[in-house]
Structures are given as C-alpha cells and as structure tokens.
Design an enzyme around this catalytic site. Structure first.
Site, PDB file in Angstrom:
ATOM      1  CG  ASP A 215      -1.953   1.011   1.290  1.00  0.00           C
ATOM      2  OD1 ASP A 215      -2.425   1.394   0.204  1.00  0.00           O
ATOM      3  OD2 ASP A 215      -2.339   1.433   2.402  1.00  0.00           O
TER       4      ASP A 215
ATOM      5  CG  HIS B 277      -5.231   7.604   3.906  1.00  0.00           C
ATOM      6  ND1 HIS B 277      -4.299   8.170   3.091  1.00  0.00           N
ATOM      7  CD2 HIS B 277      -5.701   6.531   3.241  1.00  0.00           C
ATOM      8  CE1 HIS B 277      -4.187   7.462   1.982  1.00  0.00           C
ATOM      9  NE2 HIS B 277      -5.035   6.464   2.043  1.00  0.00           N
TER      10      HIS B 277
ATOM     11  CB  THR C  22     -11.358   3.978   8.692  1.00  0.00           C
ATOM     12  OG1 THR C  22     -10.529   2.841   8.549  1.00  0.00           O
ATOM     13  CG2 THR C  22     -11.762   4.145  10.157  1.00  0.00           C
TER      14      THR C  22
END
Ligand code: 13P
Length: 284
Positions: A82, A180, A211
């Site tokens: 990632d 993020h 998230t």
C-alpha cells in the site's frame, strides 16, 4: 491455496459487481484475522502492508508470513503493498513475491507521476505483479505519508482516464474526497467521478480511506463501480480497543494468549462485516 494475482481477483469483482476489501495488517495476528474472516465469509480478500509494516518486518518476512497464513485457506487472497513511495522498497516487494504494489507518486506533478508510475508498471509486469496508481491526493495520514485535507485534489474522470492510459496501471485510485484516518468532519465525496469512469471504461477502481464511511456510502461506492476498498485505521482501532478492553476487564489475567485471542476475534468480526457490506461474501 497459494496467493493469487490481485488483478484477477478485482476483474472477478468488476464482472460480478462487487468490491473486495483490502485490509492493512500490522503483524501476523492481523494477517491471520483477514484469512479467518475471508474463510468464514467465503470471500476474496487483499492483505495490505503499508510502509510502516514493511519497515517493521521487511518484505521477505511479510511474504513468508502471508504465504504461511494463507496456505490452508480455500479462498482467493493476495498480498499488496500500500502507498509505495520508495522505488527501492517497491523493487524489493516485486522481487520478493508481493502479488501487487501501489506506486504512490501522487505528490508529484501529473507528468512526473505518469513517468514514475509507468516505470514501476514495466518492472512489475515483467514479474507478473499488478500495479495500482494514484491520481490526485487522498488526504490524511497513512503511516509516514501525510497529505493535508485542504490539499485534497479531486480527480476529474478525464485526468483519471489519461493517467491510466499513459501509465498502463492495472487498477486506479482516483481522489474522490475520501481521506485516510478518522473523519473529523463529514467528507464531501464526489462519487459521480467513479460513476463516470465506470460508464466510460472497464477499469478496476480503488477507493482509499474506507474507515468511518457510513454503510450507505460504502454501498453507493460499490454501486458506482468501486472494486477495491481500503481499510486501515479501523483494523488498528479495533485491535487497540480490544486489547485495552480485555486488559482493563482482566487485570489479574497474565495469559497473553487469551488477550490476543480476544483481539483476534474482534478484528475478525469487524472484517467480516466489511466483506458482507462490500458484497464479496460468498464470492470466493
Ligand atoms: P483508512 O485508514 O481511512 O481506512 O484508509 C485506508 C487506506 O486508504 C489505505 O491506503
């Protein structure tokens, strides 16, 4: 089952109109939790390592850990790097057996991003490794990569298509307003960008910053054409909170295996809910 090439998994997701979760791991327990959740839900899944996890274990150990954890599984799993920003680490991961890598040159101007990304694509494809590229900036913090929220550049469908065509990447992360980390304010998403790219192309599309997005938003993203959905902060949050909760409630318990088992079960349960939400459950 041996690990599979991420691109094949994502093509199946695109054709089947569902999305595969890409979950950031921090150690062997979290790798095992992804494998267990995927088995429980008969779902494909992507095990994702960020630069911090790579620094901690090294690429070779991560490949060995993931292969070991996946060896007895019956579902498609892959190992993905990632946000690779360091070409040396990317080369090591490609050579060591990662199934796909993300080259994140999104901090560079458009033409430079294309040049750097295309170089990684050539190297990776020569070894059968697929590549994710990013156009625009996903705000927030992923390990040591920090991007300011107000610098979050929304990608236009035209730019995204030009980027994909010029670089030859296998899957594309376009900046649509996700970030993020934990959302401090309601994100302003441009889901239409995904819809437009999907309407014009058969590209494999990635959403970062999973998230904290509401379930209805996640469903909308999948319907709009997302094929890979990244979740990192939630894995760490559930892991930390579970350890804290178990230790707080069991101050005299020193069998750490019990503590870790509690965390393992908590992470697995959370991952399973994503697999159901993303529509990948039952698709292995
Ligand atoms: P979150 O930390 O917001 O889940 O983002 C994950 C991500 O996009 C990793 O690349």
């Amino acid at each position: 089952m041996p690990l599979v090439n991420t691109v094949e998994m994502l093509k199946a997701a695109r054709d089947g109109k569902y999305c595969v979760g890409a979950f950031n791991v921090v150690d062997y327990l979290s790798i095992e939790a992804v494998v267990k959740a995927a088995e429980n839900r008969q779902s494909p899944a992507i095990i994702q390592a960020s630069s911090g996890t790579i620094k901690r274990f090294g690429v070779k150990t991560l490949v060995e850990m993931t292969r070991t954890a996946a060896a007895k599984s019956t579902v498609p799993l892959s190992l993905h790097l990632d946000h690779g920003t360091d070409c040396k680490v990317l080369s090591e991961a490609i050579a060591a057996g990662f199934n796909s890598v993300m080259i994140d040159a999104s901090a560079h101007p458009f033409e430079k991003n294309i040049e750097i990304t295309a170089g990684v694509v050539r190297e990776a494809h020569a070894r059968g490794v697929s590549v994710e590229g990013e156009i625009g900036v996903v705000a927030g913090v992923e390990d040591d990569i920090v991007a300011a929220h107000d610098a979050s550049l929304y990608t236009t469908p035209e730019q995204a298509i030009e980027f994909k065509e010029k670089t030859g990447i296998d899957f594309l992360a376009a900046a649509i307003g996700t970030a993020h980390g934990v959302y401090k304010v309601e994100p302003k998403l441009n889901i239409d960008t995904l819809r437009q790219i999907r309407a014009q192309t058969d590209y494999l599309l990635v959403v970062h910053g999973g998230t904290g997005l509401a379930d209805c938003v996640v469903r909308e993203l999948v319907e709009a054409g997302a094929n890979k959905f990244n979740v990192s902060t939630m894995v760490k949050q559930v892991y930390n909170d579970a350890l804290f909760e178990y230790i707080s409630n069991n101050r005299e318990e020193y069998n750490i295996l019990k503590t870790l088992d509690y965390a393992f079960k908590s992470i697995t349960a959370m991952l399973e809910t994503y697999m159901v939400l993303l529509g990948s459950a039952g698709r292995a």
